[in-house]
Each structure stands twice: as C-alpha cells, then as structure tokens.
Design a protein around this motif. Structure first.
Motif, PDB file in Angstrom:
ATOM      1  N   ARG A   1      -2.528  11.249   7.649  1.00 30.35           N
ATOM      2  CA  ARG A   1      -3.807  10.704   8.129  1.00 30.35           C
ATOM      3  C   ARG A   1      -4.320   9.708   7.094  1.00 30.35           C
ATOM      4  O   ARG A   1      -5.044  10.049   6.173  1.00 30.35           O
ATOM      5  N   HIS A   2      -3.931   8.468   7.255  1.00 31.53           N
ATOM      6  CA  HIS A   2      -4.268   7.463   6.248  1.00 31.53           C
ATOM      7  C   HIS A   2      -5.013   6.261   6.832  1.00 31.53           C
ATOM      8  O   HIS A   2      -5.453   5.393   6.097  1.00 31.53           O
ATOM      9  N   LYS A   3      -5.176   6.236   8.158  1.00 31.09           N
ATOM     10  CA  LYS A   3      -5.794   5.077   8.792  1.00 31.09           C
ATOM     11  C   LYS A   3      -6.574   5.541  10.017  1.00 31.09           C
ATOM     12  O   LYS A   3      -6.210   6.515  10.664  1.00 31.09           O
TER      13      LYS A   3
ATOM     14  N   GLY B   1     -10.042   1.204   9.471  1.00 30.28           N
ATOM     15  CA  GLY B   1      -8.971   0.687   8.617  1.00 30.28           C
ATOM     16  C   GLY B   1      -8.359   1.802   7.781  1.00 30.28           C
ATOM     17  O   GLY B   1      -8.407   2.976   8.157  1.00 30.28           O
ATOM     18  N   TYR B   2      -7.809   1.438   6.641  1.00 31.04           N
ATOM     19  CA  TYR B   2      -7.202   2.423   5.749  1.00 31.04           C
ATOM     20  C   TYR B   2      -8.279   3.313   5.136  1.00 31.04           C
ATOM     21  O   TYR B   2      -9.315   2.834   4.679  1.00 31.04           O
ATOM     22  N   LEU B   3      -8.029   4.598   5.149  1.00 30.02           N
ATOM     23  CA  LEU B   3      -8.991   5.550   4.594  1.00 30.02           C
ATOM     24  C   LEU B   3      -8.928   5.535   3.073  1.00 30.02           C
ATOM     25  O   LEU B   3      -7.836   5.519   2.498  1.00 30.02           O
TER      26      LEU B   3
ATOM     27  N   LYS C   1       0.856  -1.189   0.000  1.00 24.53           N
ATOM     28  CA  LYS C   1       0.000   0.000   0.000  1.00 24.53           C
ATOM     29  C   LYS C   1       0.890   1.235   0.000  1.00 24.53           C
ATOM     30  O   LYS C   1       1.760   1.382   0.862  1.00 24.53           O
TER      31      LYS C   1
ATOM     32  N   ILE D   1       1.470   4.859   0.824  1.00 28.44           N
ATOM     33  CA  ILE D   1       0.923   5.864   1.732  1.00 28.44           C
ATOM     34  C   ILE D   1       1.477   7.234   1.351  1.00 28.44           C
ATOM     35  O   ILE D   1       2.693   7.427   1.275  1.00 28.44           O
TER      36      ILE D   1
ATOM     37  N   LYS E   1      -9.420   7.012  -0.860  1.00 31.51           N
ATOM     38  CA  LYS E   1      -9.073   8.299  -1.468  1.00 31.51           C
ATOM     39  C   LYS E   1     -10.301   9.196  -1.600  1.00 31.51           C
ATOM     40  O   LYS E   1     -10.182  10.420  -1.687  1.00 31.51           O
TER      41      LYS E   1
END
Length: 204
Positions: free
Chosen positions: A141-143, A148-150, A135, A137, A152
């Motif tokens: 602020r991605h999770k 879980g993972y944000l 993944k 990154i 797009k």
C-alpha cells in the motif's frame, strides 16, 4: 466548465435549522479550483455565503450548539483547521500544523475537537532536484488515487482544545489511524487501525 459550481460536503446543524456546504468553483485566470462555505435554511430559501476568498474551504463540521463551525482551509498557503461563527464573522485559525487533516469531529460537550493528521512538510524545490528520480517501494500500500504516493509519515490521532487550539497526539505514530469517533458521553474514542505486524497483508 468555468461556469459550473459543485456543492460538496453538506452537513445539517444539530438543531436541524441550517445546512452548511462547500461550493467548489474554477477560476479561469488561476486555472485551478477554489471552494467557499455557504449556509442554506433547511426548510428552503436562499443560501448565503459564509466564507470568501481564493482558497479551499472544505469539510465543514457543526459544533454541538449549532452556533459555530470548524472547517479545513488552505488560507495562509497551507491546510489548517479554522473556526467561524454560524451567524457570520471572521474565520479564525484553530490548528495550524504542516500536513494533511481529515476526520474532524466535536466532542459531545464541544470542548474538544478530534481529527486525523498526517505530517507533510513542504520540500524545498532545490532539494527535490538533488534527489534521485527513482522511488524505492517497500510496501504494497504505497499509493492512493487522488493523493499520489503515500509518505512515510503515519496518519495519527489528535485532539485539540476548541478554545485555545492547543492540540496533542493520542497515538504512538507507528500505525495509520483510518477513522475515529467519540463515544456518546465523550469519555472514550473508538478508532480503526491495523496493528498487525505484517499489516500490508492484512485488512484493517
């Protein structure tokens, strides 16, 4: 654990007569949680079941006249906004778009419903297998815990007609809307959003 039930998201009706809440429970055979709505007189007494079924009915919100409610439900195998009369009856789908909803709020006159929506289309399992396992990154602020993972896609501000369910987006989709509320007269909407260009280094 299978015998335990968890009341959540209580909301008092505008007239103060009733309290609606979601009751979450675990199904042993399915090995997963389900949730249904219940109504309780605010002065005490026995609660009655408002929704039934093996789905997640959550986040109930009263209409201004205390006669109807809207709530989030995973009926039809996807989350959507549903409505139901407070005195009972069949729940009806109000808004059905593929994604995640939050922040439901009626306008003061009850004619519009404000909500936050993040589009998240289901991915074909075969397509998922073809993707790379790593993944990439690109943002701090991605999770988020419990999510879980944000994705797009941004969390956007929408308004729906409470009679027809017709909904339209109010923002440009470039920023995440964190929270939103109607003004007392319903003519304006206040919201929180980080519109700083380098937003990942700044608070909302």
């Amino acid at each position: 654990l299978f015998r335990m039930k968890f009341p959540e998201s209580p909301a008092i009706s505008p007239d103060g007569e009733q309290v609606v809440f979601a009751l979450r429970w675990m199904d042993r055979k399915a090995n997963r949680y389900f949730s249904n709505l219940h109504l309780q007189p605010s002065r005490g007494g026995r609660a009655r079941v408002l929704t039934r079924g093996r789905q997640m009915d959550t986040a109930p919100v009263w209409g201004p006249d205390s006669r109807n409610l809207v709530f989030l439900s995973t009926r039809d195998k996807k989350q959507g906004i549903w409505s139901i009369p407070a005195d009972g009856g069949e729940a009806a789908a109000l808004v059905e778009m593929e994604g995640v909803y939050s922040g439901l709020e009626f306008s003061p006159d009850g004619k519009r419903l404000l909500f936050l929506f993040r589009e998240m289309k289901k991915e074909n399992p075969k397509d998922r297998e073809k993707r790379a396992t790593y993944k990439h990154i690109t943002e701090l602020r991605h999770k988020m815990d419990g999510f879980g993972y944000l994705p797009k896609e941004r969390q956007e501000l929408w308004v729906a007609n409470t009679k027809t369910g017709r909904a339209h987006r109010l923002c440009d989709g470039k920023f995440d809307i964190e929270e939103a509320h109607f003004s007392p007269d319903g003519s304006k909407i206040a919201y929180t959003c980080n519109r700083v260009v380098d937003k990942q280094h700044e608070n909302t």
